[in-house]
Design an enzyme around this catalytic site. Structure first.
Site, PDB file in Angstrom:
ATOM      1  N   LYS A   2       3.083 -15.467   2.364  1.00  0.00           N
ATOM      2  CA  LYS A   2       3.010 -16.205   1.096  1.00  0.00           C
ATOM      3  C   LYS A   2       4.447 -16.564   0.743  1.00  0.00           C
ATOM      4  O   LYS A   2       4.965 -16.233  -0.330  1.00  0.00           O
ATOM      5  CB  LYS A   2       2.325 -15.318   0.039  1.00  0.00           C
ATOM      6  CG  LYS A   2       1.967 -16.020  -1.243  1.00  0.00           C
ATOM      7  CD  LYS A   2       0.859 -17.047  -1.107  1.00  0.00           C
ATOM      8  CE  LYS A   2       0.624 -17.742  -2.434  1.00  0.00           C
ATOM      9  NZ  LYS A   2      -0.223 -18.947  -2.310  1.00  0.00           N
ATOM     10  N   TYR A  12       0.817  -1.221   0.000  1.00  0.00           N
ATOM     11  CA  TYR A  12       0.000   0.000   0.000  1.00  0.00           C
ATOM     12  C   TYR A  12       0.852   1.272   0.000  1.00  0.00           C
ATOM     13  O   TYR A  12       0.381   2.332  -0.351  1.00  0.00           O
ATOM     14  CB  TYR A  12      -0.944   0.025   1.211  1.00  0.00           C
ATOM     15  CG  TYR A  12      -2.102  -0.956   1.121  1.00  0.00           C
ATOM     16  CD1 TYR A  12      -2.202  -1.850   0.073  1.00  0.00           C
ATOM     17  CD2 TYR A  12      -3.083  -0.983   2.095  1.00  0.00           C
ATOM     18  CE1 TYR A  12      -3.240  -2.749  -0.008  1.00  0.00           C
ATOM     19  CE2 TYR A  12      -4.144  -1.881   2.022  1.00  0.00           C
ATOM     20  CZ  TYR A  12      -4.216  -2.770   0.963  1.00  0.00           C
ATOM     21  OH  TYR A  12      -5.248  -3.657   0.892  1.00  0.00           O
ATOM     22  N   ASP A  46     -11.190  -8.572   7.283  1.00  0.00           N
ATOM     23  CA  ASP A  46     -12.585  -8.432   6.827  1.00  0.00           C
ATOM     24  C   ASP A  46     -13.270  -9.791   6.785  1.00  0.00           C
ATOM     25  O   ASP A  46     -14.442  -9.920   7.113  1.00  0.00           O
ATOM     26  CB  ASP A  46     -12.638  -7.807   5.430  1.00  0.00           C
ATOM     27  CG  ASP A  46     -12.854  -6.300   5.495  1.00  0.00           C
ATOM     28  OD1 ASP A  46     -12.722  -5.729   6.599  1.00  0.00           O
ATOM     29  OD2 ASP A  46     -13.156  -5.702   4.450  1.00  0.00           O
ATOM     30  N   ASP A  76      -3.441 -18.068   1.469  1.00  0.00           N
ATOM     31  CA  ASP A  76      -4.588 -18.741   0.837  1.00  0.00           C
ATOM     32  C   ASP A  76      -5.148 -19.814   1.766  1.00  0.00           C
ATOM     33  O   ASP A  76      -6.370 -19.971   1.909  1.00  0.00           O
ATOM     34  CB  ASP A  76      -4.227 -19.318  -0.540  1.00  0.00           C
ATOM     35  CG  ASP A  76      -2.879 -20.018  -0.568  1.00  0.00           C
ATOM     36  OD1 ASP A  76      -2.081 -19.845   0.383  1.00  0.00           O
ATOM     37  OD2 ASP A  76      -2.612 -20.748  -1.526  1.00  0.00           O
ATOM     38  N   ASP A  83      -5.611  -6.787   5.466  1.00  0.00           N
ATOM     39  CA  ASP A  83      -6.810  -6.056   5.040  1.00  0.00           C
ATOM     40  C   ASP A  83      -7.904  -7.066   4.692  1.00  0.00           C
ATOM     41  O   ASP A  83      -9.055  -6.959   5.124  1.00  0.00           O
ATOM     42  CB  ASP A  83      -6.438  -5.207   3.799  1.00  0.00           C
ATOM     43  CG  ASP A  83      -7.524  -4.199   3.440  1.00  0.00           C
ATOM     44  OD1 ASP A  83      -8.588  -4.195   4.092  1.00  0.00           O
ATOM     45  OD2 ASP A  83      -7.314  -3.421   2.496  1.00  0.00           O
TER      46      ASP A  83
END
Ligand code: NAD
Length: 355
Positions: free
Chosen positions: A190, A140, A250, A222, A246
């Site tokens: 990852k 970001y 959620d 994942d 993020d």
């Protein structure tokens, strides 16, 4: 104790009004005195000043002990230039206050278990996860970023980058938090694909030597996304980088059944911390007395606990919220058959009275 209030856009003003009632109730019950200042952020700030984060807002926030934010954004500002979008205000204030750790507890209230999206046998094992998301690094903010040409056509790019110090300090927050809970930390990355993730994992493992009492595990993002819906009870604390956090925070929030219930804290090395509900500005219900104020009221509880060291007061708020739910009060987003539908105002009043 100085609190800076950033109402923002959409339902922001509706929910902050109810949060003020919770503060007032705590003042009365415990004999405290909170001083409030208000400042502009997001679309409201764009309308008033041309930008989403006026300097005055940053100054007022820095002068406070804690900041409580509603939400920013809405269709009105969808077409403004990328560099002054409402979300830039949010990213900007996090950066300005050095808030590198975002704490999002996703716990299922037993009264709301029927609203949970998961199978009852999975729900029965309990959901009480704290997702800790790194907030000021990663893709970001990474440079270089932008648009250019590749192989003779337009292309766009961002950079996912972490410095060792950035990984170490968020890993510490993860280990410390796990220590205060059930002693389990899962670091999500990852590392099978990304160099930055392999580095992340190396530093987290190294930091673990300072916290041998905490059980550390690692999951690829994942897999973590899948495990959160298959067996969420396995998680105590999850720590992860900005983009993965993020999405996972959620997801963890959504499975509990209502985005309107979940608070968050963003912390730096010192006060002020910033507290906000995890939901957005819900423009579809703004100003209609339909918003669920509980995520914001629970954010006030986190604010009292983390920034003002008022744990008993925080618990009084959390208990009041649980009691309101047990009494059957429900805003539209968490409404179930047989319960009583109330508006944002009535829910706020009820919680204040219960405090
Ligand atoms: P949203 O969270 O605002 O709304 C999603 C859905 O959930 C809507 O149907 C909304 O009515 C409902 N909802 C959200 N909060 C609720 C509450 N407290 N009570 C009852 N219902 C609630 O997400 P969105 O629709 O994707 O985004 C709307 C705007 O908010 C966009 O401009 C987006 O950029 C912005 N946004 C801001 C933040 C933030 O300020 N932290 C976070 C996410 C989105």
């Amino acid at each position: 104790m100085n609190i800076c209030l950033l109402a923002g856009d959409g339902i922001g003003p509706d929910i902050l009004k109810q949060a003020r009632k919770a503060f007032s109730a705590v003042e009365k019950k415990f004999g405290h005195s909170f001083a409030f200042t208000e400042a502009l952020i997001g679309g409201a700030a764009i309308d008033a000043t041309g930008g989403p984060l006026p300097e005055e807002t940053v100054t007022k926030c820095k002068a406070s002990d804690a900041v409580l934010l509603g939400a920013v954004g809405g269709p009105k500002w969808d077409d403004v230039a990328m560099n002054i979008r409402p979300e830039k205000g949010l990213l900007g204030i996090r950066k300005a206050l050095g808030l590198f750790a975002n704490l999002r507890p996703a716990a299922l209230f037993k009264e709301l278990a029927p609203a949970c999206y998961l199978r009852p046998d999975i729900v029965a094992q309990g959901i009480d996860v704290l997702v800790i998301r790194e907030l000021t690094g990663g893709v970001y903010f990474g440079e270089p970023r932008g648009e250019g040409q590749r192989d003779g056509e337009r292309a766009a790019f961002n950079t996912m980058i972490y410095k060792e110090s950035e990984i170490r300090r968020i890993a510490k927050v993860g280990f410390e938090s796990a220590r205060k809970r059930r002693g389990k930390l899962c670091s999500v990355d990852k590392a099978n694909v990304l160099d930055v993730s392999r580095f992340w994992r190396e530093i987290v493992i190294d930091e673990h030597t300072n916290y041998p009492d905490v059980e550390l595990s690692h999951q690829y993002v994942d897999n973590a996304a899948m495990q959160l819906v298959r067996a969420p009870s396995q998680f105590d604390v999850i720590v992860t980088e900005n983009l993965f956090g993020d999405i996972l925070s959620d997801e963890a929030a959504a499975i509990t059944g209502s985005i309107g219930m979940l608070p968050s804290a963003s912390l730096g090395a010192a006060n002020p911390g910033l507290y906000e509900p995890i939901h957005g500005s819900a423009p579809d219900i703004a100003g209609q007395d339909k918003a669920n104020p509980l995520a914001t009221i629970l954010s006030v509880a986190m604010l009292l606990r983390f920034s003002l060291n008022l744990a008993v007061e925080a618990e009084a708020i959390e208990t009041a919220v649980k009691t309101a739910l047990a009494q059957g009060l429900r805003t539209g987003d968490i409404m179930q058959p047989g319960q009583r539908l109330v508006g944002c105002e009535e829910m706020g009043e009820a919680v204040a009275a219960l405090i």
